[in-house]
Motif scaffolding. Structure first.
Motif, PDB file in Angstrom:
ATOM      1  N   SER A   1       0.802  -1.210   0.000  1.00  7.67           N
ATOM      2  CA  SER A   1       0.000   0.000   0.000  1.00  7.67           C
ATOM      3  C   SER A   1       0.844   1.272   0.000  1.00  7.67           C
ATOM      4  O   SER A   1       0.330   2.348   0.248  1.00  7.67           O
ATOM      5  N   LYS A   2       2.139   1.130  -0.254  1.00  9.60           N
ATOM      6  CA  LYS A   2       3.003   2.298  -0.321  1.00  9.60           C
ATOM      7  C   LYS A   2       2.525   3.206  -1.445  1.00  9.60           C
ATOM      8  O   LYS A   2       2.305   2.761  -2.574  1.00  9.60           O
ATOM      9  N   SER A   3       2.379   4.482  -1.150  1.00  6.66           N
ATOM     10  CA  SER A   3       1.832   5.412  -2.135  1.00  6.66           C
ATOM     11  C   SER A   3       2.802   5.605  -3.298  1.00  6.66           C
ATOM     12  O   SER A   3       4.013   5.419  -3.152  1.00  6.66           O
ATOM     13  N   PRO A   4       2.289   5.974  -4.489  1.00  4.16           N
ATOM     14  CA  PRO A   4       3.187   6.235  -5.635  1.00  4.16           C
ATOM     15  C   PRO A   4       4.221   7.313  -5.327  1.00  4.16           C
ATOM     16  O   PRO A   4       5.364   7.221  -5.773  1.00  4.16           O
ATOM     17  N   GLU A   5       3.817   8.345  -4.593  1.00  6.56           N
ATOM     18  CA  GLU A   5       4.759   9.414  -4.235  1.00  6.56           C
ATOM     19  C   GLU A   5       5.932   8.865  -3.427  1.00  6.56           C
ATOM     20  O   GLU A   5       7.102   9.182  -3.674  1.00  6.56           O
ATOM     21  N   GLU A   6       5.614   8.014  -2.438  1.00 10.06           N
ATOM     22  CA  GLU A   6       6.665   7.463  -1.589  1.00 10.06           C
ATOM     23  C   GLU A   6       7.564   6.508  -2.381  1.00 10.06           C
ATOM     24  O   GLU A   6       8.786   6.519  -2.220  1.00 10.06           O
ATOM     25  N   ALA A   7       6.961   5.692  -3.243  1.00  2.60           N
ATOM     26  CA  ALA A   7       7.741   4.738  -4.023  1.00  2.60           C
ATOM     27  C   ALA A   7       8.681   5.453  -4.992  1.00  2.60           C
ATOM     28  O   ALA A   7       9.852   5.083  -5.135  1.00  2.60           O
ATOM     29  N   ALA A   8       8.177   6.493  -5.676  1.00  7.45           N
ATOM     30  CA  ALA A   8       9.014   7.243  -6.613  1.00  7.45           C
ATOM     31  C   ALA A   8      10.136   7.966  -5.875  1.00  7.45           C
ATOM     32  O   ALA A   8      11.289   7.995  -6.325  1.00  7.45           O
ATOM     33  N   GLU A   9       9.805   8.540  -4.732  1.00  6.36           N
ATOM     34  CA  GLU A   9      10.809   9.258  -3.937  1.00  6.36           C
ATOM     35  C   GLU A   9      11.889   8.299  -3.446  1.00  6.36           C
ATOM     36  O   GLU A   9      13.078   8.638  -3.441  1.00  6.36           O
ATOM     37  N   THR A  10      11.495   7.104  -3.036  1.00  9.59           N
ATOM     38  CA  THR A  10      12.463   6.109  -2.579  1.00  9.59           C
ATOM     39  C   THR A  10      13.434   5.737  -3.689  1.00  9.59           C
ATOM     40  O   THR A  10      14.642   5.569  -3.452  1.00  9.59           O
ATOM     41  N   SER A  11      12.943   5.621  -4.921  1.00  7.19           N
ATOM     42  CA  SER A  11      13.817   5.294  -6.052  1.00  7.19           C
ATOM     43  C   SER A  11      14.864   6.372  -6.274  1.00  7.19           C
ATOM     44  O   SER A  11      16.037   6.077  -6.520  1.00  7.19           O
ATOM     45  N   VAL A  12      14.452   7.638  -6.191  1.00  8.41           N
ATOM     46  CA  VAL A  12      15.391   8.748  -6.393  1.00  8.41           C
ATOM     47  C   VAL A  12      16.456   8.768  -5.299  1.00  8.41           C
ATOM     48  O   VAL A  12      17.657   8.906  -5.569  1.00  8.41           O
ATOM     49  N   ILE A  13      16.033   8.623  -4.049  1.00  9.54           N
ATOM     50  CA  ILE A  13      16.990   8.650  -2.934  1.00  9.54           C
ATOM     51  C   ILE A  13      17.950   7.466  -3.029  1.00  9.54           C
ATOM     52  O   ILE A  13      19.163   7.607  -2.806  1.00  9.54           O
ATOM     53  N   SER A  14      17.431   6.278  -3.380  1.00  3.77           N
ATOM     54  CA  SER A  14      18.295   5.099  -3.522  1.00  3.77           C
ATOM     55  C   SER A  14      19.306   5.297  -4.643  1.00  3.77           C
ATOM     56  O   SER A  14      20.473   4.918  -4.529  1.00  3.77           O
TER      57      SER A  14
END
Length: 315
Positions: A24-37
Motif C-alpha cells: 500500500s506504499k503510495s506512488p509518491e513514496e515509491a518514486a521518492e524512494t527510487s530517487v533517494i536510492s
C-alpha cells in the motif's frame, strides 16, 4: 497445542499486515524512494547499482554516471544530504526535484565549503518498479512533457550497452568535459621532446585528490603495431589557474611511445584541456602505463601526485 496454533496465527497476521503495508506504499513514496536510492548509490560509487535503477538516454554505461555527476561538481562521497523539494505524480509518471548538499574540497582533499545542487528526475512506474527515466541538472522537467518509456523487463544492462555500442565511444568523449576543450597544437615538436618536468620541491598530493580533475582514457583494446591514442584530460574546477601543468609516465620496452612528457602549460579556471600519448604496442597481451605522474603549480605552490597504472589490452 492450542497455544502453538495461536502463535502461528499471530505470526501469520503480522506477516500479512507487513506485506499489506509494503503493497500500500503510495506512488509518491515509491518514486521518492527510487530517487533517494539512486543518489545514495551514486554517492557510494556503486554505479552498477545506480545504472540498474535507470532507463533512458542520459547515461549509456555505468561509468558515464561518474563522469556526468563529476562534471557537475558531485564526486563520490561528496553528497552530505538529500532533500526532496517537490514530488508530482500523474498516472505512471512522477516528476521529482531533489537538492543535494555537496562538499567543496580544496586541493588537499579537505572540505572547505558546501553548496546545494538541484537535480530534476522523471520516474516511471514499470514492471520493475519505479525506474528513473530522465535526469536533468540544467532545467526543471514538466509532467505535461513526460514521455512513457518502453521498459523491457527481459533486457539486461549488458544488452543495452550492446544496442548502443556505436554511440558509446562518441558520447563518452562528449561527457568528459562541460567547458571548452583545449587541444593546443605543438608549435615545436622537437623542443617538446627535449623538455623535462621539474619535480623538485613539489608538495605530494594523494591520488584520490588528483583523480578528481585528471582522467586518463585508454582504448578498450588495440592491435600489435597500430598507433593508439591515450588521452589525458584535465579539468580546472578551482578559482585560480593551474600553471606549468605536466603529466609523465613510465612505458615498458614492449611499446613505442612518441612523447613521454605531456605539457599542458596554463589551464584557466573552468577550462578543460587534453593531451595525448601516441603508443605503438610491439607484442600482444597487456601493456602497462606505469606511475602516471602529475606536476603543476597552484597559488604559488608546486604539487605532485602519482596515479594508479593504466592498462591497455593488445591483440
Amino acid at each position: 497445542m492450542k497455544y502453538r496454533y495461536y502463535v502461528i496465527l499471530l505470526l501469520t497476521l503480522v506477516i500479512l499486515v507487513s506485506i499489506s503495508g509494503c503493497a500500500s506504499k503510495s506512488p509518491e513514496e515509491a518514486a521518492e524512494t527510487s530517487v533517494i536510492s539512486f543518489l545514495n548509490a551514486v554517492n557510494e560509487g556503486e554505479n552498477g547499482v545506480a545504472f540498474d535503477m535507470y532507463r533512458g538516454k542520459d547515461f549509456l554505461v555505468p561509468a558515464s554516471i561518474t563522469m556526468i555527476f563529476g562534471n557537475k561538481g558531485i564526486e563520490q562521497g561528496g553528497v552530505k544530504g538529500i532533500t526532496i523539494v517537490s514530488n508530482e505524480v500523474a498516472g505512471p509518471v512522477a516528476i521529482i526535484k531533489a537538492e543535494c548538499s555537496v562538499s567543496i574540497l580544496d586541493l588537499m582533499g579537505k572540505e572547505k565549503d558546501a553548496k546545494v545542487v538541484p537535480i530534476y528526475f522523471r520516474v516511471q512506474d514499470t514492471d520493475l518498479g519505479w525506474i528513473i527515466t530522465r535526469v536533468s541538472f540544467d532545467y526543471p522537467l514538466e509532467i505535461d512533457d513526460a514521455e512513457i518509456v518502453d521498459v523491457e523487463v527481459e533486457k539486461t544492462p549488458v544488452d543495452m550497452i550492446a544496442d548502443n555500442a556505436l554511440l558509446i565511444g562518441v558520447v563518452s568523449f562528449a561527457m568528459l568535459g562541460s567547458g571548452v576543450y583545449l587541444d593546443k597544437k605543438d608549435n615545436a615538436k622537437k623542443k617538446e621532446k627535449s623538455r623535462t618536468i621539474d619535480v623538485l620541491n613539489a608538495t605530494p598530493l594523494q591520488k584520490e585528490v588528483i583523480m578528481q580533475y585528471v582522467k586518463i582514457m585508454p582504448p578498450q583494446q588495440t592491435t600489435v603495431g597500430s598507433k593508439t591514442a591515450i588521452d589525458v584530460w584535465v579539468k580546472n574546477s578551482a578559482q585560480q589557474p593551474y600553471r606549468n601543468f605536466a603529466v609523465k609516465a613510465k612505458f615498458g620496452n614492449t611499446v613505442d611511445v612518441k612523447t613521454v612528457n605531456l605539457f599542458f602549460e596554463t589551464i584557466a579556471p573552468g577550462e578543460t584541456a587534453k593531451r595525448t600519448w601516441i603508443i605503438k604496442p610491439k607484442v600482444s597481451g597487456w601493456v602497462a602505463i606505469e606511475e602516471p605522474t602529475v606536476v603543476f603549480e597552484y597559488a604559488y605552490t608546486k604539487y605532485i601526485g602519482v596515479l594508479d597504472p593504466v592498462w591497455v589490452q593488445v591483440q
